[in-house]
Design an enzyme around this catalytic site. Sequence first.
Site, PDB file in Angstrom:
ATOM      1  N   TYR A 101       0.858  -1.182   0.000  1.00 39.33           N
ATOM      2  CA  TYR A 101       0.000   0.000   0.000  1.00 39.33           C
ATOM      3  C   TYR A 101       0.896   1.234   0.000  1.00 39.33           C
ATOM      4  O   TYR A 101       1.894   1.295   0.731  1.00 39.33           O
ATOM      5  CB  TYR A 101      -0.887   0.018   1.252  1.00 39.33           C
ATOM      6  CG  TYR A 101      -1.605   1.335   1.430  1.00 39.33           C
ATOM      7  CD1 TYR A 101      -2.898   1.506   0.941  1.00 39.33           C
ATOM      8  CD2 TYR A 101      -0.984   2.412   2.063  1.00 39.33           C
ATOM      9  CE1 TYR A 101      -3.548   2.720   1.066  1.00 39.33           C
ATOM     10  CE2 TYR A 101      -1.625   3.637   2.188  1.00 39.33           C
ATOM     11  CZ  TYR A 101      -2.904   3.778   1.693  1.00 39.33           C
ATOM     12  OH  TYR A 101      -3.537   4.980   1.813  1.00 39.33           O
ATOM     13  N   GLU A 189      -3.628   7.384  -3.863  1.00 42.91           N
ATOM     14  CA  GLU A 189      -3.444   6.124  -3.147  1.00 42.91           C
ATOM     15  C   GLU A 189      -3.292   4.978  -4.136  1.00 42.91           C
ATOM     16  O   GLU A 189      -3.986   4.944  -5.149  1.00 42.91           O
ATOM     17  CB  GLU A 189      -4.708   5.910  -2.302  1.00 42.91           C
ATOM     18  CG  GLU A 189      -4.618   4.837  -1.277  1.00 42.91           C
ATOM     19  CD  GLU A 189      -5.908   4.800  -0.463  1.00 42.91           C
ATOM     20  OE1 GLU A 189      -5.861   5.130   0.723  1.00 42.91           O
ATOM     21  OE2 GLU A 189      -6.963   4.444  -1.031  1.00 42.91           O
TER      22      GLU A 189
END
Length: 381
Positions: A101, A189
């Site tokens: 991530y 993101e």
Amino acid sequence: MKLLEYEAKEYFKKFGIPTPEGRMVESSEESRAYVEALGKPVVIKVQLPVGGRGKAGGVKFADSPSEAAVVAEELLGMTIKGLKVKKLYVEEKIDIVNEIYLGVTIDRNRKQHVVLASSEGGMDIEEVAAMAPDKIVRFYVDPVIGLKSYHANFIASKLGYRGGMMRRFAAFVSKLFLLAFEMDAELTEINLLVEVKDGFLAADARLNVDNNALYRHKELGKRLLDSYQGELTEREMEARIQDLTYVELDGDIGIIGNGAGLTMATLDTVMLHGGKAANFLDLGGGATPERIGKAVKFILSDIRTKALFVNVLGGITRCDYTAEGIVAARKELGINKPIVVRMMGTKEAEGKAILKKNGIDTLDSMEEAAEQAVILAGGDQ
Ligand code: GDP
Ligand code: MN
């Protein structure tokens, strides 16, 4: 403004962030044809401005062109979180070594960008944050220094990368930060960021651009309107085009206020007196007579509006401008719907005098004004 994955990926490419090969499609035939040309197994993902598509069944795999057509057909028939699926992203399926991530957002308390990275990608980052907060690396970026390559190296090493992989991950972080910075992103993101044999790929992409910075990204303006399609009513769309903050409701009293707080309080007061708002429009601060006129015209021309309640607290917004705007709009439209005005503050006396001359009375109390508006709208609800 939330960009869709395929739009975000266009920007990723512009900033040199590697993504798997893919294309947006709008029909099962397009999906079939693309997979035929690509000649590889693919992942097909619904394009909606909501997260958690995977869990909602909006991410599927296909190994052949014919399967890609069937899967596309199925996904295009879906409604996820109340939104109808109209677009899909077809992308080569990647063999995943590791799921990572990576995100960049703004910490509003610290007034700093923060880079978030975790070796626990793929699942909800909020879940990781709750269950294993130590698995998330947070790096606050000094606004004066910016994100230097040694900062990026530090982040990469915190995730356990060494040597060539560390440099490659660091380069990835630097590019994502540059994208966030240049695009005025509230959030960008990558979840999932895929570690492949010799580097990294952004398999998913999120890019939310600050609406207040859209004037710096003109090319996004049209997309913003497109993205509202289906979410806004026709008049709400028109209001966006005219740069008015307007929300449609289902009553019969039109409401104009200045500032979100006062506008909400006005709505509440009208409700409290048994009325129902047809809509509300927030003038914001420092509106000119032209802008106020535009707002009044917009509300009065809504056929459902039986009475208009203007509630203005004069600060930067001037009461005389408000009055001029109201009078001009009414003249121009030639609509004689009842108007109730409560105004106080800057240039109050001048404003009231202008209204009085034009046969519009003002009230000093918000309660009384609300009551009056309800009566004038018919009070039959
Ligand atoms: P999201 O659910 O909206 O975050 O959509 P994602 O694009 O992140 O996809 C959801 C999940 O599908 C990922 O977490 C992966 O588990 C899986 N997935 C997506 N793309 C690929 C891929 O290229 N290869 C593999 N093996 N899995 C993928
Ligand atoms: Mn994802």
